[in-house]
Write an enzyme that holds these catalytic residues in place. Structure first.
Site, PDB file in Angstrom:
ATOM      1  N   GLN A  74       0.853  -1.194   0.068  1.00 44.01           N
ATOM      2  CA  GLN A  74      -0.178  -0.026   0.058  1.00 44.01           C
ATOM      3  C   GLN A  74       0.878   1.261   0.062  1.00 44.01           C
ATOM      4  OE1 GLN A  74      -3.240  -0.099   2.617  1.00 44.01           O
ATOM      5  NE2 GLN A  74      -3.967   1.792   2.216  1.00 44.01           N
ATOM      6  N   PHE A  75       1.187   1.658  -1.340  1.00 48.48           N
ATOM      7  CA  PHE A  75       2.100   2.886  -1.403  1.00 48.48           C
ATOM      8  C   PHE A  75       1.546   4.028  -0.566  1.00 48.48           C
ATOM      9  CE2 PHE A  75      -0.495   3.669  -5.010  1.00 48.48           C
ATOM     10  CZ  PHE A  75      -0.756   4.967  -5.199  1.00 48.48           C
ATOM     11  N   THR A  76      -0.027   4.328  -0.491  1.00 52.59           N
ATOM     12  CA  THR A  76      -0.925   5.418   0.035  1.00 52.59           C
ATOM     13  C   THR A  76      -0.327   5.727   1.360  1.00 52.59           C
ATOM     14  OG1 THR A  76      -2.553   4.127   0.325  1.00 52.59           O
ATOM     15  CG2 THR A  76      -2.488   5.196  -1.747  1.00 52.59           C
TER      16      THR A  76
END
Length: 150
Positions: A74-76
């Site tokens: 999850q890059f967010t």
């Protein structure tokens, strides 16, 4: 690296309606973000920390139980919302950098004897979970390096 850990009684991840990873708990859902400078070594250290955290029922760890882990990239988690209304993703490492680090994290968890399921890197995923407790922790690699105060 930044990991949001949730103790779950069950969790799954789907891509385009197909379940690609699923666990029944007690276990952990690990949402994993990678930033610039993170390496396989960072991933191995955090995997050891995650495997040994005594946050499951009865103050056991995943390694003690053994309990499954669902890992979802999850890059967010590195979104920056300090300016304006649109998050900046500049602190998130690009896919070609972060995918091997997430894979190293998964491999290291498996080396600790854990059953690990995963999402699909770079895909639009739907994550379902039942948070047990609820228990949610943020584990950040920066904090593993700093000495404690007081």
């Amino acid at each position: 690296m930044r990991i949001v850990l949730q103790v779950v009684s069950r969790a799954s991840v789907s891509v385009e309606g197909e379940t690609v990873g699923e666990i029944a708990g007690p276990g952990l859902l690990a949402l994993v973000g990678v930033t610039h400078g993170d390496t396989a070594e960072t991933a191995v250290k955090l995997a050891g920390k995650v495997a040994g955290l005594r946050i499951l029922p009865g103050e056991t760890s995943c390694a003690d139980a053994p309990a499954p882990v669902l890992v979802v990239s999850q890059f967010t988690l590195y979104g920056d919302v300090r300016k304006g209304r649109r998050p900046s993703w500049s602190r998130a490492a690009p896919g070609e950098t972060s995918e091997p680090v997430v894979e190293a994290f998964v491999a290291a968890l498996r080396e600790h004897g854990l059953a690990v399921e995963t999402g699909r890197f770079g895909a639009h995923m739907e994550v379902s979970l039942v948070n047990d407790g609820p228990v949610t922790l943020v584990v950040d690699s920066d904090e593993l390096e700093r000495p404690r105060r007081g």
